[in-house]
Scaffold this active site. Sequence first.
Site, mmCIF file in Angstrom:
data_model
loop_
_atom_site.group_PDB
_atom_site.id
_atom_site.type_symbol
_atom_site.label_atom_id
_atom_site.label_comp_id
_atom_site.label_asym_id
_atom_site.label_seq_id
_atom_site.Cartn_x
_atom_site.Cartn_y
_atom_site.Cartn_z
ATOM 1 N N ARG A 60 0.867 -1.186 0.000
ATOM 2 C CA ARG A 60 0.000 0.000 0.000
ATOM 3 C C ARG A 60 0.902 1.234 0.000
ATOM 4 N NH1 ARG A 60 -5.046 0.202 3.786
ATOM 5 N NH2 ARG A 60 -5.737 1.581 2.115
ATOM 6 N N CYS A 124 -13.798 7.611 9.172
ATOM 7 C CA CYS A 124 -13.092 6.344 9.004
ATOM 8 C C CYS A 124 -12.830 5.720 10.374
ATOM 9 C CB CYS A 124 -11.807 6.498 8.198
ATOM 10 S SG CYS A 124 -11.252 4.907 7.507
ATOM 11 N N ASP A 193 -2.934 8.738 7.927
ATOM 12 C CA ASP A 193 -2.112 7.752 7.215
ATOM 13 C C ASP A 193 -0.712 8.293 7.004
ATOM 14 O OD1 ASP A 193 -5.058 7.064 6.373
ATOM 15 O OD2 ASP A 193 -3.816 5.280 6.085
ATOM 16 N N LYS A 204 -8.100 9.244 5.156
ATOM 17 C CA LYS A 204 -9.180 8.657 4.355
ATOM 18 C C LYS A 204 -9.920 9.691 3.512
ATOM 19 C CE LYS A 204 -9.819 5.227 4.333
ATOM 20 N NZ LYS A 204 -9.120 4.347 3.440
ATOM 21 N N LYS A 229 3.959 8.153 11.952
ATOM 22 C CA LYS A 229 3.116 8.449 10.786
ATOM 23 C C LYS A 229 3.535 9.745 10.083
ATOM 24 C CE LYS A 229 -0.743 5.740 12.284
ATOM 25 N NZ LYS A 229 -1.967 5.807 13.083
HETATM 26 P P1 RI2 Z 1 -5.107 4.201 12.729
HETATM 27 C C1 RI2 Z 1 -6.900 4.182 7.789
HETATM 28 O O1 RI2 Z 1 -6.576 3.774 6.523
HETATM 29 C C2 RI2 Z 1 -7.784 5.415 7.833
HETATM 30 O O2 RI2 Z 1 -7.507 6.366 6.840
HETATM 31 C C3 RI2 Z 1 -7.457 5.897 9.219
HETATM 32 O O3 RI2 Z 1 -7.844 7.230 9.452
HETATM 33 C C4 RI2 Z 1 -5.952 5.701 9.235
HETATM 34 O O4 RI2 Z 1 -5.740 4.475 8.568
HETATM 35 C C5 RI2 Z 1 -5.308 5.685 10.588
HETATM 36 O O5 RI2 Z 1 -5.793 4.603 11.343
HETATM 37 P P2 RI2 Z 1 -7.219 2.441 5.810
HETATM 38 O O6 RI2 Z 1 -6.263 1.295 6.094
HETATM 39 O O7 RI2 Z 1 -3.672 3.873 12.455
HETATM 40 O O8 RI2 Z 1 -8.603 2.189 6.312
HETATM 41 O O9 RI2 Z 1 -5.242 5.401 13.649
HETATM 42 O O10 RI2 Z 1 -7.201 2.794 4.347
HETATM 43 O O11 RI2 Z 1 -5.890 2.994 13.218
#
Ligand code: RI2
Length: 308
Positions: A60, A124, A193, A204, A229
């Site tokens: 990804r 999200c 992300d 998201k 991050k």
């Molecule tokens: P945590 C997710 O990506 C969302 O965009 C979410 O806001 C972000 O990761 C951070 O999530 P996806 O994998 O690390 O659903 O805080 O595309 O859990």
Amino acid sequence: MDQLQETAEKIRTMEIRGAGRIAKAAAIAIRDYVRNLDAYTIQEFDYKVQKAAKTLVNTRPTAVSLPNAVWMSVKYSKKNVDGAREEIINNANQFIKQADDALDNIGNIGARRIQNGDVILTHCNSHAALSAITTAFEHGKNISVITTESRPRKQGLLNIKYLNDYGIPTTYIVDSAVRSCIKDVDKVIVGADAISVNGALVNKIGTSQLALSAHEARVNFLVAAETYKFSPRTIQGNLIEIEDRPIDEVMDPDKLKDLPHVNVKNPAFDVTPAEYIDLIVTDAGVIPPGMAYIIIKEYLGWELSDIG
Ligand code: RI2
């Protein structure tokens, strides 16, 4: 390599998802791969480790937590296979612990920013954002949450289950209802992300519209993001790639067969400029977005800006 390939596939198909969780899963995969890796020379070992690392990183493209976790794990200084193996296993274990501790820290630091009676809007499914919300609730704050559906994959459904289990009053809305509901909201809290050196947030798809609505309505917009991050490569002017996901997440491709002039796009993320963000809650403390460089310098380092 089979198990590592399996983890890579689960990340690619989003069976394992969420920027923090894919990073942790990748660190576990690389640790377990290295533990059983057969190599006669350090060169052979290095070749195989780099190949495995790239397999994970290429799954990804957007969440910088993934390359940060992998490259932080696979660095070693020893010149023999067993020494290098041990270093990588230790690095990965350290990252996994750091990731768990970071969520707890964000919970405690973020909870202090939440007041009794707050209505919080989230988008999200972010473990970091939810950590701040549930910790505030555990600290006795009487709060409620509005969660978006988060099309196309509807991660909002994960939020309502999770928040309901805590007993937190929660309202589920479609993404397009954000602007009409924002007047009822005290704070927006979302995850990340990736965060670039200029404090822009990649999260998201739909996050930037939400930030615009919050800005217009003068509602505070907070981001919950672990230090890993932040994107070191953005120091060198590199842009964060936005992942385009398969269109079958949006609609049945058969429906397009008779519509030759129609194209469907499915970008998974968008960019929210720093000026729409009030604060970033990290595990190292709360910062304004303009201080993103400090986090990269202090917690990630220049080394990662070349590779990560
Ligand atoms: P945590 C997710 O990506 C969302 O965009 C979410 O806001 C972000 O990761 C951070 O999530 P996806 O994998 O690390 O659903 O805080 O595309 O859990």
